[in-house]
Enzyme design. Structure first.
Site, PDB file in Angstrom:
ATOM      1  N   LYS A 184      59.464 -32.271  49.065  1.00 48.00           N
ATOM      2  CA  LYS A 184      58.145 -32.770  49.434  1.00 48.00           C
ATOM      3  C   LYS A 184      57.232 -32.670  48.217  1.00 48.00           C
ATOM      4  O   LYS A 184      56.776 -31.587  47.848  1.00 48.00           O
ATOM      5  CB  LYS A 184      57.527 -31.982  50.589  1.00 48.00           C
ATOM      6  CG  LYS A 184      56.282 -32.700  51.161  1.00 48.00           C
ATOM      7  CD  LYS A 184      55.294 -31.783  51.818  1.00 48.00           C
ATOM      8  CE  LYS A 184      54.330 -31.161  50.849  1.00 48.00           C
ATOM      9  NZ  LYS A 184      53.371 -32.136  50.238  1.00 48.00           N
ATOM     10  N   GLU A 260      56.605 -19.650  42.619  1.00 50.58           N
ATOM     11  CA  GLU A 260      55.875 -19.558  41.360  1.00 50.58           C
ATOM     12  C   GLU A 260      54.443 -19.939  41.687  1.00 50.58           C
ATOM     13  O   GLU A 260      54.151 -21.095  41.978  1.00 50.58           O
ATOM     14  CB  GLU A 260      56.483 -20.480  40.304  1.00 50.58           C
ATOM     15  CG  GLU A 260      56.031 -20.133  38.894  1.00 50.58           C
ATOM     16  CD  GLU A 260      54.869 -20.973  38.429  1.00 50.58           C
ATOM     17  OE1 GLU A 260      53.726 -20.447  38.505  1.00 50.58           O
ATOM     18  OE2 GLU A 260      55.060 -22.120  38.015  1.00 50.58           O
ATOM     19  N   CYS A 294      49.719 -23.625  35.171  1.00 52.32           N
ATOM     20  CA  CYS A 294      49.675 -22.250  35.673  1.00 52.32           C
ATOM     21  C   CYS A 294      49.750 -21.225  34.554  1.00 52.32           C
ATOM     22  O   CYS A 294      49.327 -20.076  34.727  1.00 52.32           O
ATOM     23  CB  CYS A 294      50.808 -22.027  36.679  1.00 52.32           C
ATOM     24  SG  CYS A 294      52.442 -22.438  36.020  1.00 52.32           S
ATOM     25  N   GLU A 393      41.220 -17.920  39.710  1.00 48.43           N
ATOM     26  CA  GLU A 393      41.888 -19.055  39.059  1.00 48.43           C
ATOM     27  C   GLU A 393      41.056 -20.325  39.256  1.00 48.43           C
ATOM     28  O   GLU A 393      40.800 -20.742  40.378  1.00 48.43           O
ATOM     29  CB  GLU A 393      43.294 -19.257  39.634  1.00 48.43           C
ATOM     30  CG  GLU A 393      44.076 -20.339  38.925  1.00 48.43           C
ATOM     31  CD  GLU A 393      45.470 -20.518  39.482  1.00 48.43           C
ATOM     32  OE1 GLU A 393      46.392 -20.792  38.697  1.00 48.43           O
ATOM     33  OE2 GLU A 393      45.646 -20.404  40.713  1.00 48.43           O
TER      34      GLU A 393
END
Length: 489
Positions: A184, A260, A294, A393
């Site tokens: 997906k 992750e 990331c 973040e």
């Protein structure tokens, strides 16, 4: 979905269908795919849910025990290599699609995303034929050896920042280990995943081995994959909150998980470093892919002896970065991926101002860009260590810079976070490099470099940045199950 001849930045409607059991299929509902650089509609995307996922899982389960189960490692390796070849043959086309979907510069999409995607398949094609397992002789009593088998049907939920690169980082080892997949892609970036499904079929992957269902997360295709009782494992790359939700959904069926997740990575610069090398690499680690990586070093710590010089040179170099049309030569920073994400990043810049931060560059959209979700690369100083912009973040072209005096002080600051994905250390002192690296709480630590990868090495984070490791044998540990066989002598 053949789009080999589309002109850069102008494209007719591209409609993305599901790929289930070797065929492209549609759903009852669709949603629009928006170009973040122009805010124009690229086409429609089929919206899948429980029905489509169930069909895809059944196809994957059937294929797991079919022809795919009987082919040799060498044959599987040849198929993986053929997938890599086909990606390479269509690399310009796929780079166009990636740039249209994400807003990133075409040149970066071609060099970083697409070429690395092909290499992921080449790497695991080779690795597959060379790896072994364990064997132990227990005196004269017994021989113990391990055999490796596929984990089964794997659900892959992929992010939008590096769509093809990170999808192939999952699919290549998944297929190498003999599994089947239900993928997906992120709803914002569906196009290269659709082409990848087409490539897999052309490369000779049997029907049902690779399946693709488009859709959203909660109450949609993503949730259906994580909750499905016949999905054996789920691999996810994305933000930490979503990872928590996936873990909760997968718990009743005890699925194997690999995550992750987010990062708020420190970039530690000691004053014995080569300033020009530091500036060149820090520009990349701060603003590559619009900061939507990331592993970006979004928390920059500079020792006081170099702090003033660093700020002057880094700010000047940042202001020289070309921001704009992804298809113009030399563009270094494109558009962020969506209106929603644009508003999120801009909200953090507003928070920084409220918290007393000083903006040395950026802070808004380029004056010459009337449309598109563009944000000038932004450098913020004078923030308190507990400010939200330092702790949370942002995932955009925004970095904070903080001075420090002593080694112990910066190690404490670097580790003062719920995240633990990556870190960069700049120093010419060999002993300091080893000493600091061993104290930083992160899964990936670079010294005097950034984003330099060997695909054999463990990749992943600690704390809220993930579960498990990928790369080389570590990928096979996730995509395989080991059984020990004991033979009494």
């Amino acid at each position: 979905m053949q789009v080999k001849e589309i002109p850069k930045n102008k494209v007719e409607a591209i409609n993305c269908f599901h790929f289930i059991d070797g065929e492209f299929v549609s759903s009852d509902t669709q949603f629009q795919n928006i170009n973040p650089a122009t805010e124009e509609v690229l086409g429609t995307v089929e919206e899948g849910g429980k029905k489509e996922v169930d069909r895809a899982v059944k196809a994957a389960r059937k294929a797991l025990n079919g022809e795919w189960k009987t082919i040799t490692n060498r044959e599987r390796s040849n198929i993986l290599r053929r997938i890599g070849d086909l990606i390479t043959e269509r690399q310009e086309e796929m780079a166009v699609l990636e740039a249209l979907d994400t807003g990133k510069p075409y040149e970066i999409a071609l060099e970083m995303d697409i070429k690395r995607a092909a290499y992921n398949f080449y790497f695991f094609a080779d690795y597959l034929t060379s790896m072994g397992t364990e064997a132990y002789q227990q005196d004269q009593q017994a021989l113990h050896y391990a055999i490796r088998r596929p984990v089964g049907v794997v659900g892959m939920i992929n992010p939008w920042n590096l769509p093809l690169l990170l999808l192939t980082w999952k699919l290549a080892p998944c297929l190498a280990a003999g599994n089947t997949a239900v993928m997906k892609p992120a709803e914002w970036t569906p196009m290269t995943a659709t082409v990848l499904a087409e490539i897999c079929k052309e490369a000779g992957v049997p029907d049902g081995v690779v399946n693709l269902v488009h859709g959203f997360g909660a109450n949609s295709a993503g949730a259906a994959i994580t909750e499905h009782p016949d999905v054996d494992a789920v691999t996810f790359t994305g933000e930490t909150k979503t990872g928590t939700a996936i873990m909760q959904a997968a718990a009743p069926t005890l699925k194997k998980l690999s995550f992750e997740l987010g990062g708020k990575n420190p970039n530690i610069i000691f004053d014995d470093s080569d300033i020009d090398e530091v500036i060149e690499t820090t520009l990349k680690s701060s603003f590559m892919n619009q900061g939507e990586v990331c592993l970006c070093g979004s928390r920059i710590y500079v020792q006081e002896g170099m702090y003033k010089e660093f700020l002057e040179k880094f700010t000047a170099a940042t202001k020289d970065l070309k921001v704009g049309d992804p298809f113009e030569s030399g563009t270094r920073v494109g558009a962020v991926v969506s209106k929603e994400h644009y508003e999120k990043v801009m909200s953090y810049i507003d928070i920084a101002k409220e918290e007393g931060g000083t903006l040395l560059s950026g802070g808004g959209r380029p004056a010459n860009m009337e449309k598109g979700y563009y944000i000038n690369p932004t450098i913020i100083t004078d923030l308190d260590r507990d400010s939200r912009c330092i702790r949370e973040e942002i995932f955009g072209p925004v970095v904070t810079v903080v001075p420090f005096q002593e080694e112990e002080e910066v190690i404490k600051q670097a580790n003062d976070t719920h995240y633990g994905l990556g870190a960069t250390i700049w120093t010419n002192d060999l002993r300091r490099a080893h000493r600091v690296a061993q104290q930083i709480e992160a899964g990936i630590i670079w010294v005097n470099t950034w984003y330099l990868r060997d695909l054999r090495t463990p990749f992943g984070g600690m704390k809220n940045s993930g579960i498990g490791r990928e790369g080389g044998a570590h990928s096979f540990d996730f995509y395989s199950e080991l059984s020990n066989v004991t033979i009494k002598m």
